[in-house]
Scaffold this active site. Structure first.
Site, PDB file in Angstrom:
ATOM      1  N   GLU A   5     -12.782  -0.745  13.994  1.00  0.00           N
ATOM      2  CA  GLU A   5     -12.333   0.556  14.467  1.00  0.00           C
ATOM      3  C   GLU A   5     -13.333   1.049  15.505  1.00  0.00           C
ATOM      4  OE1 GLU A   5      -9.288   3.597  13.553  1.00  0.00           O
ATOM      5  OE2 GLU A   5      -9.541   1.514  12.934  1.00  0.00           O
ATOM      6  N   LYS A  21     -13.094   6.352   5.481  1.00  0.00           N
ATOM      7  CA  LYS A  21     -12.083   6.253   6.536  1.00  0.00           C
ATOM      8  C   LYS A  21     -12.611   6.976   7.769  1.00  0.00           C
ATOM      9  CE  LYS A  21      -8.018   5.925   8.554  1.00  0.00           C
ATOM     10  NZ  LYS A  21      -8.108   5.115   9.739  1.00  0.00           N
ATOM     11  N   GLU A  31     -13.840   2.442   0.674  1.00  0.00           N
ATOM     12  CA  GLU A  31     -14.526   2.565   1.952  1.00  0.00           C
ATOM     13  C   GLU A  31     -14.227   3.925   2.583  1.00  0.00           C
ATOM     14  OE1 GLU A  31     -13.818  -0.987   4.473  1.00  0.00           O
ATOM     15  OE2 GLU A  31     -12.617  -1.652   2.770  1.00  0.00           O
ATOM     16  N   LEU A  55       0.836  -1.175   0.000  1.00  0.00           N
ATOM     17  CA  LEU A  55       0.000   0.000   0.000  1.00  0.00           C
ATOM     18  C   LEU A  55       0.880   1.238   0.000  1.00  0.00           C
ATOM     19  CD1 LEU A  55      -2.644  -1.032   2.657  1.00  0.00           C
ATOM     20  CD2 LEU A  55      -2.892  -1.055   0.189  1.00  0.00           C
ATOM     21  N   ARG A  81      -4.661  -3.246  19.087  1.00  0.00           N
ATOM     22  CA  ARG A  81      -3.542  -3.721  18.282  1.00  0.00           C
ATOM     23  C   ARG A  81      -2.260  -3.759  19.108  1.00  0.00           C
ATOM     24  NH1 ARG A  81      -2.932  -0.465  13.105  1.00  0.00           N
ATOM     25  NH2 ARG A  81      -2.263   1.085  14.579  1.00  0.00           N
TER      26      ARG A  81
END
Length: 174
Positions: free
Chosen positions: A88, A31, A29, A1, A52
């Site tokens: 998220e 963000k 999508e 990416l 994470r």
């Protein structure tokens, strides 16, 4: 990416990708910036949630995530034996404004950004504080799944939505 900062860079990226795979399709999508979380479900029931962390080990924030109204505690339909998803956790605009106003009245430090407010809210030691922050959540990726094969990102998003997960808003296949 890679980061692309203008239309020319996006078109150049697309050209390079299509040289390798001419039939490429993209899922685009929205963000929404918050705190990345992993959610685990066994037999359709939410059992664990974590941040994470350092990329290898995250913080267990199961109790705090469970206070988020948009997080399904039980999946709909025929849930797989196990599914781990990435999502998220974020603070919607109205919740952010309410937190700022509350902190101002209490003469407490104001959050620097809604993203930092969401992250701090999910890491609270007391889940009742997290619950008061009115966080929201969406899921954008299947990390692990048992009992189901998914062959594309769009198929994954559609499947996640069918299980009752809130998914990235307004995603489109191009």
């Amino acid at each position: 990416l890679q980061d692309a900062f203008n239309e020319e860079e996006i078109l150049d990226f697309d050209r390079r990708v299509r040289e390798e795979n001419p039939d490429t399709q993209y899922v685009v999508e929205a963000k929404i910036d918050g705190l990345s979380v992993s959610l685990e479900y066994e037999d359709g029931v939410f059992v664990r949630g974590s941040t994470r962390g350092d990329g290898l080990v995250g913080e267990d924030v199961t109790q705090n995530l469970a206070t988020i109204k948009s997080l399904p505690k039980t999946l709909q339909g025929e849930a797989p034996a196990f599914v781990g998803v990435r999502g998220e956790g974020y603070m919607p605009r109205e919740a952010s404004w309410a937190l700022v106003e509350s902190q101002r009245k209490l003469e407490k430090p104001l959050p620097k950004t809604p993203r930092k407010a969401a992250a701090g809210s999910l890491r609270q030691k007391d889940a009742t504080i997290t619950a008061q922050r009115n966080l929201s959540l969406f899921v954008f990726n299947v990390q692990q799944i048992r009992g189901k094969t998914l062959t594309s990102h769009k198929e994954s998003l559609d499947y996640l939505a069918s299980l009752g997960f809130p998914v990235s808003p307004r995603y489109h296949l191009y």
